[in-house]
Design a protein around this motif. Structure first.
Motif, PDB file in Angstrom:
ATOM      1  N   LYS A  36       0.899  -1.160   0.059  1.00 21.62           N
ATOM      2  CA  LYS A  36      -0.023  -0.057  -0.108  1.00 21.62           C
ATOM      3  C   LYS A  36       0.981   1.099   0.095  1.00 21.62           C
ATOM      4  O   LYS A  36       1.880   1.355   0.587  1.00 21.62           O
ATOM      5  CB  LYS A  36      -0.871   0.036   1.236  1.00 21.62           C
ATOM      6  CG  LYS A  36      -1.710  -1.419   1.419  1.00 21.62           C
ATOM      7  CD  LYS A  36      -2.799  -1.194   0.000  1.00 21.62           C
ATOM      8  CE  LYS A  36      -3.827  -2.514  -0.006  1.00 21.62           C
ATOM      9  NZ  LYS A  36      -4.240  -2.421  -1.155  1.00 21.62           N
ATOM     10  N   LYS A  37       0.323   2.021  -0.660  1.00 18.70           N
ATOM     11  CA  LYS A  37       1.021   3.662  -0.769  1.00 18.70           C
ATOM     12  C   LYS A  37       0.794   4.515   0.166  1.00 18.70           C
ATOM     13  O   LYS A  37       1.086   5.689   0.453  1.00 18.70           O
ATOM     14  CB  LYS A  37       1.156   4.166  -2.249  1.00 18.70           C
ATOM     15  CG  LYS A  37       1.607   3.314  -3.085  1.00 18.70           C
ATOM     16  CD  LYS A  37       1.655   4.026  -4.625  1.00 18.70           C
ATOM     17  CE  LYS A  37       1.879   3.382  -5.504  1.00 18.70           C
ATOM     18  NZ  LYS A  37       1.848   3.751  -6.993  1.00 18.70           N
ATOM     19  N   THR A  38      -0.702   4.291   0.866  1.00 21.79           N
ATOM     20  CA  THR A  38      -1.143   5.195   1.954  1.00 21.79           C
ATOM     21  C   THR A  38      -1.302   4.425   3.175  1.00 21.79           C
ATOM     22  O   THR A  38      -1.142   3.279   3.553  1.00 21.79           O
ATOM     23  CB  THR A  38      -2.445   5.444   1.396  1.00 21.79           C
ATOM     24  OG1 THR A  38      -3.131   4.422   1.086  1.00 21.79           O
ATOM     25  CG2 THR A  38      -2.388   6.197  -0.071  1.00 21.79           C
ATOM     26  N   CYS A  73       2.494  -1.036   4.684  1.00 22.56           N
ATOM     27  CA  CYS A  73       1.957   0.054   4.320  1.00 22.56           C
ATOM     28  C   CYS A  73       2.913   1.024   4.994  1.00 22.56           C
ATOM     29  O   CYS A  73       3.381   0.758   5.985  1.00 22.56           O
ATOM     30  CB  CYS A  73       0.471   0.447   4.815  1.00 22.56           C
ATOM     31  SG  CYS A  73       0.338  -0.337   6.318  1.00 22.56           S
ATOM     32  N   PRO A  74       2.772   2.185   4.594  1.00 22.71           N
ATOM     33  CA  PRO A  74       3.964   3.329   5.243  1.00 22.71           C
ATOM     34  C   PRO A  74       3.526   4.033   6.624  1.00 22.71           C
ATOM     35  O   PRO A  74       4.480   4.368   7.103  1.00 22.71           O
ATOM     36  CB  PRO A  74       3.924   4.439   3.998  1.00 22.71           C
ATOM     37  CG  PRO A  74       2.424   4.510   3.436  1.00 22.71           C
ATOM     38  CD  PRO A  74       2.235   2.920   3.396  1.00 22.71           C
ATOM     39  N   ASP A  75       2.175   3.701   6.885  1.00 21.59           N
ATOM     40  CA  ASP A  75       1.937   4.023   8.263  1.00 21.59           C
ATOM     41  C   ASP A  75       0.476   3.363   8.582  1.00 21.59           C
ATOM     42  O   ASP A  75      -0.197   2.932   7.630  1.00 21.59           O
ATOM     43  CB  ASP A  75       1.374   5.690   8.102  1.00 21.59           C
ATOM     44  CG  ASP A  75       1.265   6.316   9.574  1.00 21.59           C
ATOM     45  OD1 ASP A  75       2.062   5.786  10.339  1.00 21.59           O
ATOM     46  OD2 ASP A  75       0.797   7.262   9.555  1.00 21.59           O
ATOM     47  N   ALA A  76       0.378   3.165  10.043  1.00 21.51           N
ATOM     48  CA  ALA A  76      -0.718   2.368  10.305  1.00 21.51           C
ATOM     49  C   ALA A  76      -1.015   2.920  11.781  1.00 21.51           C
ATOM     50  O   ALA A  76      -0.258   3.067  12.738  1.00 21.51           O
ATOM     51  CB  ALA A  76      -0.462   0.838  10.354  1.00 21.51           C
ATOM     52  N   ASP A  77      -2.219   3.199  12.094  1.00 25.75           N
ATOM     53  CA  ASP A  77      -2.823   3.641  13.523  1.00 25.75           C
ATOM     54  C   ASP A  77      -3.095   2.485  14.122  1.00 25.75           C
ATOM     55  O   ASP A  77      -3.937   1.592  13.720  1.00 25.75           O
ATOM     56  CB  ASP A  77      -4.115   4.612  13.222  1.00 25.75           C
ATOM     57  CG  ASP A  77      -4.517   5.020  14.609  1.00 25.75           C
ATOM     58  OD1 ASP A  77      -4.573   4.244  15.725  1.00 25.75           O
ATOM     59  OD2 ASP A  77      -5.191   6.165  14.607  1.00 25.75           O
ATOM     60  N   ALA A  95       1.968  -4.626   8.718  1.00 24.61           N
ATOM     61  CA  ALA A  95       3.314  -4.126   8.977  1.00 24.61           C
ATOM     62  C   ALA A  95       3.667  -2.670   8.345  1.00 24.61           C
ATOM     63  O   ALA A  95       3.353  -2.625   7.115  1.00 24.61           O
ATOM     64  CB  ALA A  95       4.445  -4.921   8.983  1.00 24.61           C
ATOM     65  N   GLU A  96       4.132  -1.672   9.043  1.00 23.85           N
ATOM     66  CA  GLU A  96       4.651  -0.417   8.354  1.00 23.85           C
ATOM     67  C   GLU A  96       6.167  -0.731   7.716  1.00 23.85           C
ATOM     68  O   GLU A  96       6.790  -1.488   8.194  1.00 23.85           O
ATOM     69  CB  GLU A  96       4.766   0.633   9.506  1.00 23.85           C
ATOM     70  CG  GLU A  96       3.451   0.898   9.889  1.00 23.85           C
ATOM     71  CD  GLU A  96       3.567   2.085  11.238  1.00 23.85           C
ATOM     72  OE1 GLU A  96       2.395   2.312  11.822  1.00 23.85           O
ATOM     73  OE2 GLU A  96       4.878   2.455  11.304  1.00 23.85           O
TER      74      GLU A  96
END
Length: 127
Positions: A36-38, A73-77, A95-96
């Motif tokens: 994922k890019k987002t 993904c680059p970020d995850a809450d 995983a980020e």
């Protein structure tokens, strides 16, 4: 045993593409990876679980274990991930990843050193 990019999954009259598909020998399982890019969104998990179901029904062999999913993904809450995963029965991991760019100067220096190493190694040695 195979490894492919954008593995095509045909379900009904529709076609879908998993980003990456691997086979893990030790686990004897297909491993689907979604890139994922987002930032992670719960719909990403639904998409991956759909792919895992298609793999298990149509691709997995009877002697293999259930397919495993990985979302990168680059970020995850972390709270959103926890909520999304709380009822999931699929073997899935989220995983980020971090993109790290090497400074241009450092890359140029390493390239020069690499070229110099091979240029000096190829020359015949004088006795």
């Amino acid at each position: 045993i195979f490894m492919d990019q954008e593995y095509r999954l045909n379900v009904g009259a529709s076609s879908f593409k998993a980003d990456l598909l691997f086979f893990h020998r030790g686990l004897q399982a297909l491993v689907a990876v979604e890139l994922k890019k987002t930032k992670f969104h719960p719909r990403d998990l639904g998409q991956l679980e759909f792919y895992l179901e298609a793999l298990d029904r149509d691709v997995k062999r009877s002697n293999e274990n259930p397919s495993i999913g990985i979302i990168l993904c680059p970020d995850a809450d972390k709270v959103v991930v926890e909520y999304a995963m709380s009822r999931s029965m699929s073997p899935t991991m989220i995983a980020e990843y971090k993109r790290i760019l090497i400074p241009q100067e450092q890359m140029q220096q390493q390239l020069r050193e690499f070229c110099q190493f091979f240029l000096t190694e190829d020359k015949p040695k004088k006795k």
